[in-house]
Every structure is written in C-alpha cells, then in structure tokens.
Design an enzyme around this catalytic site. Structure first.
Site, PDB file in Angstrom:
ATOM      1  N   SER A  25       0.765  -1.222   0.000  1.00  0.00           N
ATOM      2  CA  SER A  25       0.000   0.000   0.000  1.00  0.00           C
ATOM      3  C   SER A  25       0.803   1.283   0.000  1.00  0.00           C
ATOM      4  O   SER A  25       0.596   2.121  -0.834  1.00  0.00           O
ATOM      5  CB  SER A  25      -0.976  -0.014   1.162  1.00  0.00           C
ATOM      6  OG  SER A  25      -2.075   0.771   0.846  1.00  0.00           O
ATOM      7  N   THR A  57      -4.109   2.864   5.602  1.00  0.00           N
ATOM      8  CA  THR A  57      -3.487   1.793   4.835  1.00  0.00           C
ATOM      9  C   THR A  57      -2.376   1.191   5.699  1.00  0.00           C
ATOM     10  O   THR A  57      -2.445   1.260   6.917  1.00  0.00           O
ATOM     11  CB  THR A  57      -2.993   2.326   3.461  1.00  0.00           C
ATOM     12  OG1 THR A  57      -2.552   1.238   2.673  1.00  0.00           O
ATOM     13  CG2 THR A  57      -1.914   3.372   3.587  1.00  0.00           C
ATOM     14  N   TYR A  58      -1.361   0.586   5.094  1.00  0.00           N
ATOM     15  CA  TYR A  58      -0.248   0.044   5.872  1.00  0.00           C
ATOM     16  C   TYR A  58       1.066   0.380   5.178  1.00  0.00           C
ATOM     17  O   TYR A  58       1.104   0.667   3.983  1.00  0.00           O
ATOM     18  CB  TYR A  58      -0.381  -1.468   6.089  1.00  0.00           C
ATOM     19  CG  TYR A  58      -0.375  -2.289   4.821  1.00  0.00           C
ATOM     20  CD1 TYR A  58       0.799  -2.832   4.326  1.00  0.00           C
ATOM     21  CD2 TYR A  58      -1.556  -2.512   4.114  1.00  0.00           C
ATOM     22  CE1 TYR A  58       0.808  -3.583   3.157  1.00  0.00           C
ATOM     23  CE2 TYR A  58      -1.559  -3.257   2.951  1.00  0.00           C
ATOM     24  CZ  TYR A  58      -0.377  -3.789   2.478  1.00  0.00           C
ATOM     25  OH  TYR A  58      -0.375  -4.520   1.320  1.00  0.00           O
TER      26      TYR A  58
END
Length: 126
Positions: A25, A57-58
């Site tokens: 991401s 997100t990550y």
C-alpha cells in the site's frame, strides 16, 4: 483506561510515485520509517494536504536512502506525485503512562530529507 494517542508522524512528506498495480500500500524509505518508528506492515493514516483525502493503509519498507513515498494499489487513486502528505501512526497508551508519552515527529522537506525532529507540537496561539 487505554487512550489512542499519536505515536509518530512524517510531516509534509512528498509523494514520489504512485503504482496502481503494485502489491502493498505505501512504500516508505526505510530510513524515514526508522526515524519515525514506523514498523513494516503497521497501520498508517495518510492525510493529503493537496486534496484533503484522508485514508488508512499500511506501510511497507522502501529502499533505504531512496527518499521514496510510493502510494500503491487503491491508495494510488488518492494521491498524485508531488502531493505533500502527513503520515501518522497511533498507539494505545495506558492513562497512567500519558505524562511520559512523547510522539516521534519527523519533518521533511520537498525531497523527503529530514529537516528536524521533535517530540511535541508547539502551542498554537490565537
């Protein structure tokens, strides 16, 4: 009681790339991640200063020294190359530890070089 507190942030980072079809991401230069204390695969909140988009997100580690901030997958729809963003992480902190809690704040220039770091935000005055 546990409170969700700011753990760290990369302030005014600049998006260097968007990859709609890339797995993962948000790729962040490993040096920036280490400076802020962001762990790989940790949830991050992204606030886009250019268009107001806010999303979760990550993080994935990008090449150390590359100064990259690459928005990948669905996140690529919410940012453009050159957008200035704030990347934040939050952590649950026990109320008894709040007096000792200090977030890691990392400030970037337009080339994602670290300009300075601090552990608090100055008082905003009227």
């Amino acid at each position: 009681m546990q409170l969700n507190m700011l753990k760290c942030k990369l302030h005014q980072a600049c998006v260097t790339d968007t990859e709609l079809d890339y797995e993962g991401s948000c790729a962040i230069d490993a040096n920036l991640m280490d400076a802020a204390g962001i762990r790989e695969f940790e949830q991050i909140h992204v606030y886009n200063l250019a268009n107001g988009a806010r999303f979760t997100t990550y993080a994935i580690r990008g090449e150390a020294g590359s100064r990259m901030i690459s928005m990948n997958g669905a996140a690529a729809h919410l940012c453009s190359e050159g957008d200035r963003i704030i990347i934040c992480c939050y952590a649950n902190v026990d109320e008894s530890e709040l007096d000792r809690h200090e977030p890691a704040l990392v400030y970037c220039d337009g080339d994602n070089r670290i300009t300075h770091q601090r552990n608090g935000i100055p008082l905003q005055v009227a």
